[in-house]
Enzyme design. Structure first.
Site, PDB file in Angstrom:
ATOM      1  NE  ARG A 161       2.017  -4.335  11.255  1.00 38.83           N
ATOM      2  CZ  ARG A 161       3.067  -4.091  10.472  1.00 38.83           C
ATOM      3  NH1 ARG A 161       4.249  -4.633  10.741  1.00 38.83           N
ATOM      4  NH2 ARG A 161       2.931  -3.317   9.427  1.00 38.83           N
ATOM      5  NE  ARG A 186      -4.303  -0.828   9.778  1.00 36.94           N
ATOM      6  CZ  ARG A 186      -3.191  -0.309   9.274  1.00 36.94           C
ATOM      7  NH1 ARG A 186      -3.179   0.921   8.806  1.00 36.94           N
ATOM      8  NH2 ARG A 186      -2.091  -1.026   9.203  1.00 36.94           N
ATOM      9  NE  ARG A 226       6.355   0.039  10.070  1.00 37.89           N
ATOM     10  CZ  ARG A 226       5.152   0.062   9.503  1.00 37.89           C
ATOM     11  NH1 ARG A 226       5.006   0.607   8.310  1.00 37.89           N
ATOM     12  NH2 ARG A 226       4.102  -0.447  10.116  1.00 37.89           N
ATOM     13  CE  LYS A 278      -2.295  -0.553   3.819  1.00 37.59           C
ATOM     14  NZ  LYS A 278      -1.721  -1.785   4.356  1.00 37.59           N
TER      15      LYS A 278
HETATM   16  P1  AMP Z   1       0.858   0.922   8.956  1.00 41.78           P
HETATM   17  O1  AMP Z   1       2.055   1.788   8.734  1.00 41.78           O
HETATM   18  O2  AMP Z   1      -0.315   1.336   8.087  1.00 41.78           O
HETATM   19  O3  AMP Z   1       1.175  -0.541   8.830  1.00 41.78           O
HETATM   20  O4  AMP Z   1       0.388   1.167  10.471  1.00 41.78           O
HETATM   21  C1  AMP Z   1       1.234   0.856  11.551  1.00 41.78           C
HETATM   22  C2  AMP Z   1       0.426   0.780  12.837  1.00 41.78           C
HETATM   23  O5  AMP Z   1      -0.220   2.037  13.093  1.00 41.78           O
HETATM   24  C3  AMP Z   1      -0.713  -0.228  12.794  1.00 41.78           C
HETATM   25  O6  AMP Z   1      -0.297  -1.544  13.139  1.00 41.78           O
HETATM   26  C4  AMP Z   1      -1.670   0.356  13.854  1.00 41.78           C
HETATM   27  O7  AMP Z   1      -1.204   0.105  15.167  1.00 41.78           O
HETATM   28  C5  AMP Z   1      -1.526   1.858  13.610  1.00 41.78           C
HETATM   29  N1  AMP Z   1      -2.499   2.338  12.598  1.00 41.78           N
HETATM   30  C6  AMP Z   1      -2.229   2.863  11.374  1.00 41.78           C
HETATM   31  N2  AMP Z   1      -3.356   3.210  10.735  1.00 41.78           N
HETATM   32  C7  AMP Z   1      -4.376   2.907  11.574  1.00 41.78           C
HETATM   33  C8  AMP Z   1      -5.791   3.019  11.485  1.00 41.78           C
HETATM   34  N3  AMP Z   1      -6.413   3.521  10.400  1.00 41.78           N
HETATM   35  N4  AMP Z   1      -6.525   2.586  12.552  1.00 41.78           N
HETATM   36  C9  AMP Z   1      -5.943   2.107  13.664  1.00 41.78           C
HETATM   37  N5  AMP Z   1      -4.626   1.956  13.808  1.00 41.78           N
HETATM   38  C10 AMP Z   1      -3.830   2.362  12.774  1.00 41.78           C
END
Ligand code: AMP
Length: 224
Positions: free
Chosen positions: A172, A89, A161, A14
């Protein structure tokens, strides 16, 4: 205002595709994960609240995410349009977004789902690194930098990360299947959902996304 959503499991590509699509289509790239990591880095109240969830791969509460999105929607280029990456999400977030776009008289154009097998995702994420300066994303297996450990674009050090360890990645993925996957049906019912094969190289996936968007006729905008 044009509004695209990129759905897909963590590691489905993404972030990479959203950056490219934003450039191609002249949209503002809005990644909730990037915003949250920035809040954590700055040690803000939101960052401190979010950090505990992010470390274990759980979702940050909907109310915090929707507040953050509302602020961003108003401050970042309303007239240019957006590509959302990692948001919504949950169904509650999708409903909240529906209300927000209604308020500003806009609509969601398309929701693109990058479909990738779980085991491919675990392999990708545990090999992923990101440029600490420009955010470019690399992969030790499929997209390695020219000089190991350093960004091709600005030569800055690449970082891993903390939530890309195998145990957190598996959590996740569980969270994704439980809470985010229902959005496929939610947006299918609204006639907005496009499924794209997310396997293969960055260029192959980008071509598939653009072809799919063109074939779906994004001018034919459906309202949420
Ligand atoms: P990502 O970089 O999109 O993989 O997001 C990393 C982490 O941020 C996720 O595992 C969640 O803990 C948090 N996160 C990101 N976007 C959201 C969202 N829309 N709703 C809830 N938690 C989020």
């Amino acid at each position: 205002m044009r509004l695209l959503i990129l759905l897909g499991a963590p590691g489905s590509g993404k972030g990479t595709q959203a950056k490219l699509l934003a450039e191609r289509l002249g949209l503002v790239h809005l990644s909730t994960g990037d915003f949250l990591r920035e809040e954590v880095r700055r040690g803000t109240q939101l960052g401190n609240q979010a950090n505990q969830y992010m470390n274990t791969g759980e979702l940050v509460p909907d109310v915090l995410i929707l507040d953050m999105i509302k602020t961003r929607l108003v401050s970042d280029g309303m007239n240019r349009g957006f590509i959302f990456d990692g948001f919504p999400r949950t169904v509650a977030q999708a409903e909240g977004l529906g209300r927000l776009v209604d308020e500003v008289g806009a609509g969601i154009d398309r929701v693109i789902n990058l479909a990738v097998d779980d085991e491919v995702i675990v392999g990708r994420l545990t090999a992923r690194s990101t440029c600490g300066v420009c955010g470019a994303i690399y992969n030790d297996v499929s997209n390695s930098p020219r000089r190991a450990g350093f960004c091709d674009k600005d030569d800055a050090a690449l970082v891993r990360r903390s939530d890309d360890s195998e145990a957190v990645v598996r959590n996740r993925l569980n969270v994704y299947h439980q809470l985010t996957k229902p959005l496929e049906e939610y947006y299918s019912r609204k006639g907005l959902f496009l499924k794209v094969d997310g396997h293969g190289t960055t260029d192959q996936v980008l071509t598939r996304v653009l072809t799919s968007l063109a074939a779906s006729g994004t001018n034919d905008r459906a309202q949420v």
